[in-house]
Enzyme design. Structure first.
Site, PDB file in Angstrom:
ATOM      1  N   GLY A 176       0.656  -1.189   0.100  1.00  0.00           N
ATOM      2  CA  GLY A 176       0.119  -0.113   0.012  1.00  0.00           C
ATOM      3  C   GLY A 176       1.169   1.559   0.094  1.00  0.00           C
ATOM      4  O   GLY A 176       2.045   1.188  -1.072  1.00  0.00           O
ATOM      5  N   GLY A 177       0.960   1.924   0.500  1.00  0.00           N
ATOM      6  CA  GLY A 177       1.357   2.978   1.154  1.00  0.00           C
ATOM      7  C   GLY A 177       2.407   3.080   1.094  1.00  0.00           C
ATOM      8  O   GLY A 177       3.494   3.907   0.743  1.00  0.00           O
ATOM      9  N   GLY A 411      15.313   9.222 -35.598  1.00  0.00           N
ATOM     10  CA  GLY A 411      14.851  10.614 -34.202  1.00  0.00           C
ATOM     11  C   GLY A 411      16.348   9.911 -33.089  1.00  0.00           C
ATOM     12  O   GLY A 411      15.909  11.229 -32.209  1.00  0.00           O
ATOM     13  N   ALA A 412      16.548   9.349 -33.316  1.00  0.00           N
ATOM     14  CA  ALA A 412      17.518   8.538 -31.964  1.00  0.00           C
ATOM     15  C   ALA A 412      18.803   9.590 -31.665  1.00  0.00           C
ATOM     16  O   ALA A 412      19.371   9.772 -30.608  1.00  0.00           O
ATOM     17  CB  ALA A 412      17.730   7.269 -32.122  1.00  0.00           C
TER      18      ALA A 412
HETATM   19  C1  HXC Z   1      -1.669  -2.706  11.457  1.00  0.00           C
HETATM   20  C2  HXC Z   1      -1.162  -4.612  11.038  1.00  0.00           C
HETATM   21  C3  HXC Z   1      -0.975  -4.469   9.545  1.00  0.00           C
HETATM   22  C4  HXC Z   1      -1.344  -2.936   9.350  1.00  0.00           C
HETATM   23  C5  HXC Z   1       0.029  -5.918   9.652  1.00  0.00           C
HETATM   24  N1  HXC Z   1      -0.180  -5.897  11.302  1.00  0.00           N
HETATM   25  N2  HXC Z   1      -0.522  -4.999   8.899  1.00  0.00           N
HETATM   26  N3  HXC Z   1      -1.037  -3.344  11.830  1.00  0.00           N
HETATM   27  N4  HXC Z   1      -2.268  -2.462  10.248  1.00  0.00           N
HETATM   28  N5  HXC Z   1      -1.286  -2.372   7.804  1.00  0.00           N
HETATM   29  C6  HXC Z   1       0.564  -6.120  11.759  1.00  0.00           C
HETATM   30  C7  HXC Z   1       0.054  -8.159  12.464  1.00  0.00           C
HETATM   31  O1  HXC Z   1      -1.389  -7.863  12.781  1.00  0.00           O
HETATM   32  C8  HXC Z   1       1.066  -8.243  13.094  1.00  0.00           C
HETATM   33  O2  HXC Z   1       0.439  -8.126  14.301  1.00  0.00           O
HETATM   34  C9  HXC Z   1       2.233  -7.515  12.148  1.00  0.00           C
HETATM   35  O3  HXC Z   1       1.383  -6.263  11.415  1.00  0.00           O
HETATM   36  C10 HXC Z   1       3.389  -8.745  11.219  1.00  0.00           C
HETATM   37  O4  HXC Z   1       1.965  -9.111  10.301  1.00  0.00           O
HETATM   38  P1  HXC Z   1       2.146 -10.659  10.194  1.00  0.00           P
HETATM   39  O5  HXC Z   1       0.818 -10.810   9.111  1.00  0.00           O
HETATM   40  O6  HXC Z   1       2.010 -11.435  10.236  1.00  0.00           O
HETATM   41  O7  HXC Z   1       3.230 -10.078   9.610  1.00  0.00           O
HETATM   42  P2  HXC Z   1       4.052 -11.444   7.468  1.00  0.00           P
HETATM   43  O8  HXC Z   1       3.149 -12.641   7.598  1.00  0.00           O
HETATM   44  O9  HXC Z   1       5.145 -11.256   7.552  1.00  0.00           O
HETATM   45  O10 HXC Z   1       3.005 -10.385   6.126  1.00  0.00           O
HETATM   46  C11 HXC Z   1       2.988  -9.071   6.123  1.00  0.00           C
HETATM   47  C12 HXC Z   1       2.023  -8.575   5.481  1.00  0.00           C
HETATM   48  C13 HXC Z   1       0.949  -8.778   5.416  1.00  0.00           C
HETATM   49  C14 HXC Z   1       2.419  -8.975   3.568  1.00  0.00           C
HETATM   50  C15 HXC Z   1       2.550  -7.282   5.267  1.00  0.00           C
HETATM   51  O11 HXC Z   1       1.355  -8.588   7.754  1.00  0.00           O
HETATM   52  C16 HXC Z   1       0.005  -7.667   5.231  1.00  0.00           C
HETATM   53  O12 HXC Z   1      -0.596  -8.062   4.566  1.00  0.00           O
HETATM   54  N6  HXC Z   1      -0.516  -6.776   5.797  1.00  0.00           N
HETATM   55  C17 HXC Z   1      -1.309  -5.905   5.597  1.00  0.00           C
HETATM   56  C18 HXC Z   1      -1.027  -4.845   4.303  1.00  0.00           C
HETATM   57  C19 HXC Z   1      -2.135  -3.759   3.642  1.00  0.00           C
HETATM   58  O13 HXC Z   1      -3.068  -4.473   2.703  1.00  0.00           O
HETATM   59  N7  HXC Z   1      -2.040  -2.265   4.002  1.00  0.00           N
HETATM   60  C20 HXC Z   1      -2.765  -1.790   3.398  1.00  0.00           C
HETATM   61  C21 HXC Z   1      -2.518  -1.328   3.191  1.00  0.00           C
HETATM   62  S1  HXC Z   1      -4.043   0.541   2.260  1.00  0.00           S
HETATM   63  P3  HXC Z   1       1.403  -8.658  15.612  1.00  0.00           P
HETATM   64  O14 HXC Z   1       0.840  -8.241  16.861  1.00  0.00           O
HETATM   65  O15 HXC Z   1       1.105 -10.391  15.078  1.00  0.00           O
HETATM   66  O16 HXC Z   1       3.297  -8.804  15.916  1.00  0.00           O
HETATM   67  C22 HXC Z   1      -2.443   1.870   2.669  1.00  0.00           C
HETATM   68  C23 HXC Z   1      -3.208   2.483   2.076  1.00  0.00           C
HETATM   69  C24 HXC Z   1      -2.488   3.913   1.688  1.00  0.00           C
HETATM   70  O17 HXC Z   1      -1.553   2.249   2.530  1.00  0.00           O
HETATM   71  C25 HXC Z   1      -2.143   4.303   0.192  1.00  0.00           C
HETATM   72  C26 HXC Z   1      -1.604   5.248   0.107  1.00  0.00           C
HETATM   73  C27 HXC Z   1      -1.062   5.568  -1.490  1.00  0.00           C
END
Ligand code: HXC
Length: 521
Positions: A176-177, A411-412
């Protein structure tokens, strides 16, 4: 009284140390072990590896999240990011390093503000900003506050673009961000096998488009380094990426107000390059290794190639000539015959603009037959993308030297920084040929009627091709008209380039007033 004061102070400093220890622990032993087991360093270990020993100074140590709504009661030491400054080879840099052990390095409002603060300081003091990204993106619990945190960072990424160098290392699963801030910076480096970049992960993709894809195949280092062009460098593991940042920085100035640092060399300016006298084959269709041309001419035969696996038909490298950092753009006859396609134009235009905003002179090595023909390229917008390259060269005010090694057609010819596009010095090897197109195509068009009416069309065509070649397939037609300053002996190339670069050392070039330019995107 004095004893009381001392006791009181001891209690306060003990509390301070206790609070500091909590921050230093990050997400705790278990999560740190998980991070290590995944082959990754922690946020603090990365800073130690990146910066000169003992130089890191932390800022915003005790910053906490807002603690509202879903974040109530959640522990997030350091707000999931370590920020501050330090030195690399003695030069000040500002840094942030996201801590995946704290809520997956996700970015909340205060996390964003910590980053924004070091970015502001970097610009106020004129120093590069380096981000070590390991983040799951916007912190879901914080809702719009998290998005606002990203907004603060993106806004500064754009505002400070071209002001100080911005470098992003991707060292974990960035979603994401977490990918858009790096995409707004000057350089993206990825660690092979442990880093990913995607807007939405495999699960979301499966639910929306039904496509099934692994993390690696979706946004691994190989994908972004070879296919998408998002990443500029890849390396094996955190240490190697951090080492690469140190090298990359050596070619860049502290800010746009400065010149990149000279690096003294034992390699003589006048070193001859006899190997270049036998590199171009008399058969124009035979490719040769342009990378070897670059290697031969630069200081200590050392250069740093940018996006080496993306759009390999054009080569972009940082190197030094007589100690002066330069950006080298070169056609690569070994890939797609060195033609310029969409990806090559994007790659080169971006590199040229990066060099220009950071006062790095550009050396262009030309061997190109043209833009790549084809319906797919036309429909995908080769006109729009090719225009970026023309634009980038024309707007660049750094010293620009062009060397034509062999073909420079159509052109190149212009897209590779001809005299009219603003080259300060244009050189050519005796093997150079400047024309609107190759002899075969040209002769068949302009002598079509004569060839058609001849009793022996094949022989007539061959004769006309020869005639055209004699007239245009050499550097002298262009040199006679002042488009080429000199035709040089290939073995004298290094000396010539350094001499001209020194002459251009104090070059200034003004541009008419405008709010900002409007490059075709
Ligand atoms: C808060 C989060 C989180 C999030 C993960 N965690 N993503 N907490 N916000 N976005 C937390 C989990 O609960 C977990 O907490 C710890 O981080 C590690 O995550 P895991 O899933 O256990 O790790 P892993 O298996 O390595 O997977 C990593 C990951 C996955 C692939 C990044 O966590 C994931 O897909 N997360 C969501 C990604 C996402 O969709 N983000 C939002 C994007 S939208 P604990 O307590 O268990 O350690 C965005 C909008 C902005 O960013 C756009 C601007 C243009």
């Amino acid at each position: 009284m004095a004893d009381d004061t001392l006791t009181w102070m001891n209690e306060l400093t003990a509390e301070m140390e206790e609070r500091r220890k909590r921050v230093m622990r990050g997400g705790g032993e278990e999560r740190i072990k998980k991070q290590h087991d995944a082959g990754k360093l922690t946020a603090r270990e990365r800073l130690e590896a990146l910066l000169d020993k003992g130089s890191f100074v932390e800022l915003g140590v005790f910053v906490e999240h807002l603690g509202v709504e879903l974040m109530r009661g959640i522990d997030a030491p350091g707000e999931g990011v370590v920020t501050g400054y330090g030195t690399i080879k003695g030069r000040t840099v500002f840094v942030f390093s996201q801590d995946f052990t704290v809520l997956g390095g996700s970015l909340g409002k205060m996390h964003g503000q910590k980053i924004a603060r070091v970015m502001d300081l970097a610009v106020k003091t004129g120093a590069p900003i380096i981000g070590l990204n390991d983040s799951a993106g916007a912190r879901i619990q914080e809702g719009v506050d998290a998005l606002s945190g990203y907004g603060e960072v993106f806004y500064r990424n754009a505002l400070y673009s071209g002001v100080v160098p911005q470098i992003s290392a991707i060292l974990g699963p960035c979603a994401g961000g977490a990918v858009y801030s790096p995409a707004l910076t000057d350089f993206v480096l990825m660690s092979r096998g442990t880093s990913y970049m995607f807007i939405t992960g495999p699960e979301v993709i499966k639910s929306v488009t039904k496509e099934e894809v692994s993390f690696e195949a979706l946004g691994g280092a190989e994908v972004h380094h070879r296919k998408s062009g998002v990443a500029h460098f890849e390396a094996d593991g955190d240490q190697a990426v951090l080492e690469l940042i140190r090298e990359l920085l050596s070619y860049l100035p502290q800010s746009a107000k400065e010149k990149p640092p000279h690096k003294p060399t034992q390699d003589p300016d006048v070193r001859e390059t006899p190997e270049l006298n036998s590199i171009v084959h008399p058969d124009q269709r035979r490719p040769y290794p342009m990378l070897e041309v670059i290697r031969a001419i630069v200081d200590d035969k050392h250069f740093l190639e940018v996006q080496p696996e993306f759009a390999k038909n054009i080569l972009c490298s940082f190197a030094r000539l007589g100690g002066q950092p330069v950006g080298i753009v070169a056609n690569n006859p070994r890939h797609l015959a060195g033609t310029i396609n969409i990806d090559a134009a994007d790659k080169a235009a971006r590199f040229i603009r990066t060099c220009d905003c950071f006062n790095i002179p550009i050396v262009t090595l030309v061997d190109v037959t043209g833009f790549m023909p084809g319906v797919a390229q036309e429909h995908a917008g080769i006109i729009r993308h090719g225009a970026k390259m023309l634009y980038a060269y024309a707007e660049a005010t750094v010293p620009k030297i062009t060397l034509i090694t062999r073909k420079s057609y159509g052109g190149a010819y212009l897209a590779m920084n001809s005299r009219d596009m603003g080259a300060d010095v244009v050189l050519a090897w005796p093997t150079a040929a400047v024309a609107v197109m190759g002899a075969e195509g040209a002769a068949s068009i302009i002598y079509r009627r004569e060839i058609h009416n001849s009793p022996k069309p094949a022989a007539a065509k061959a004769a006309k091709i020869e005639e055209y070649k004699k007239r245009f397939d050499n550097p002298y037609w262009a040199a006679e008209r002042g488009y080429i300053d000199d035709v040089i002996d290939p073995q004298d190339t290094r000396r010539q380039l350094i001499k001209h670069l020194r002459m251009l050392g104090h070059k200034t070039e003004a541009r008419p007033f405008r709010k900002h330019d409007n490059i075709p995107l």
